[in-house]
Design an enzyme around this catalytic site. Structure first.
Site, PDB file in Angstrom:
ATOM      1  N   LYS A  33      -7.453   3.143  -2.900  1.00  0.00           N
ATOM      2  CA  LYS A  33      -7.796   3.148  -1.476  1.00  0.00           C
ATOM      3  C   LYS A  33      -8.083   4.574  -1.037  1.00  0.00           C
ATOM      4  O   LYS A  33      -7.421   5.516  -1.481  1.00  0.00           O
ATOM      5  CB  LYS A  33      -6.619   2.538  -0.706  1.00  0.00           C
ATOM      6  CG  LYS A  33      -6.708   2.541   0.801  1.00  0.00           C
ATOM      7  CD  LYS A  33      -5.463   1.850   1.361  1.00  0.00           C
ATOM      8  CE  LYS A  33      -5.331   2.033   2.872  1.00  0.00           C
ATOM      9  NZ  LYS A  33      -4.112   1.383   3.399  1.00  0.00           N
ATOM     10  N   ASP A  81       0.849  -1.186   0.000  1.00  0.00           N
ATOM     11  CA  ASP A  81       0.000   0.000   0.000  1.00  0.00           C
ATOM     12  C   ASP A  81       0.888   1.241   0.000  1.00  0.00           C
ATOM     13  O   ASP A  81       1.691   1.425   0.925  1.00  0.00           O
ATOM     14  CB  ASP A  81      -0.891   0.037   1.245  1.00  0.00           C
ATOM     15  CG  ASP A  81      -1.922  -1.081   1.289  1.00  0.00           C
ATOM     16  OD1 ASP A  81      -1.643  -2.178   0.766  1.00  0.00           O
ATOM     17  OD2 ASP A  81      -3.008  -0.854   1.857  1.00  0.00           O
ATOM     18  N   LYS A  86     -10.643  -0.113  -1.796  1.00  0.00           N
ATOM     19  CA  LYS A  86     -10.396  -0.304  -0.373  1.00  0.00           C
ATOM     20  C   LYS A  86     -10.773   0.956   0.386  1.00  0.00           C
ATOM     21  O   LYS A  86     -10.286   2.046   0.090  1.00  0.00           O
ATOM     22  CB  LYS A  86      -8.922  -0.653  -0.113  1.00  0.00           C
ATOM     23  CG  LYS A  86      -8.592  -0.839   1.383  1.00  0.00           C
ATOM     24  CD  LYS A  86      -7.149  -1.308   1.578  1.00  0.00           C
ATOM     25  CE  LYS A  86      -6.773  -1.364   3.060  1.00  0.00           C
ATOM     26  NZ  LYS A  86      -5.390  -1.858   3.264  1.00  0.00           N
TER      27      LYS A  86
END
Length: 289
Positions: free
Chosen positions: A198, A135, A234
């Site tokens: 995300k 990430d 996400k």
């Protein structure tokens, strides 16, 4: 920014976004079931990103994940364990459930403010230490300056290093000034190779919001229609109650459909939500994690 959106024939329509938000809110009760809550358990990236994290703490969290099927056999294990990159090896070493991924934040998380070579090396080292998923934060210092080609190139360079490893790009939607910026950042990250987009790091406020989720899922849908590649979504940051999980679950279902309601394309990044869901399912206070 305008060119990015024109390429996909998309411009955020606040009236349409408000209609979807109202629809989600009005229908939320229909998602309140044990089946959907259990499904959300299997979408969680169980996360510990604290300055006080130690190897013993991370190993203990990993052992909790290992034991969840014994303690709660009727519910799925989390999708992944997400930690700082220096703990990826610890998770990999202690994890015994093969269907749970090792995720690491990297690339000078949470601000993405460092030398490009340093960020690339950190991502490479995290992957080599056992992380299946990385990430990173969108380089906001470039994006906010209007340097969109450079922003995309920084993401693309990291994806080339990671190869088959999953890359999640955090947009930090709370600091993006407008729905247009959120949409443009979404398309840009996907074009550059993001496997997931995300919402946020959880380190800045506001974190995940339903409005940002709607825009991002709209962008994912447009990108899939035009390019034929599925990108995951996400939500992360600020989620503490079961209704938060069900809200994002319903947004993904409403916009993207059932094909996205699995851990391959939908995650919930949180450290607190798992116990809240378990408590709701068990009808008693559960502090397992």
């Amino acid at each position: 920014m305008k060119q990015i959106l024109e390429k996909y024939g998309y411009a955020p329509d606040m009236e349409a976004i408000d209609r979807i938000l109202t629809l989600v809110q009005n229908n939320l009760g229909s998602y309140e079931s044990a089946e959907n809550l259990a499904a959300c358990m299997g979408l969680i990236d169980l996360t510990s990103l604290n300055s006080t994290d130690t190897e013993a703490k991370i190993a203990g969290m990993t052992q909790k994940v290992n034991g969840v099927k014994s303690s709660f056999p009727e519910y799925p294990a989390p999708a992944a364990i997400c930690v700082y990159p220096n703990f990826a090896e610890c998770v990999k070493k202690n994890l015994t459930l093969h269907n749970v991924k090792v995720a690491a934040v990297a690339g000078a998380f949470p601000h993405s403010q460092s030398f490009d070579r340093v960020k690339q090396l950190e991502c490479k080292m995290a992957a080599e230490s056992g992380a299946d998923e990385i990430d990173i934060v969108l380089p906001l210092h470039l994006f906010l300056a209007g340097e969109y080609a450079e922003t995309a190139e920084r993401i693309r360079e990291i994806k080339e290093i990671l190869q088959e490893k999953k890359l999640k790009v955090i947009l930090e939607t709370g600091v993006l000034a407008s729905p247009t910026a959120i949409a443009a950042a979404s398309f840009l990250a996907m074009e550059a190779g993001a496997d997931f987009i995300k919402t946020s790091t959880g380190k800045l406020e506001p974190a995940a919001t339903p409005m940002a989720a709607i825009i991002m899922c709209d962008a994912i849908k447009r990108y899939y229609i035009q390019c034929g590649r599925k990108v995951g979504f996400k939500a992360a940051g600020g989620m503490t109650a079961t209704k938060d999980a069900l809200c994002y679950y319903s947004i993904v279902d409403t916009i993207l459909g059932k094909e996205w309601l699995n851990k391959e394309y939908f995650r919930l990044g949180t450290s607190r939500l798992a116990n809240a869901i378990l408590s709701e399912l068990e009808k008693k206070t559960v502090n397992y994690y």
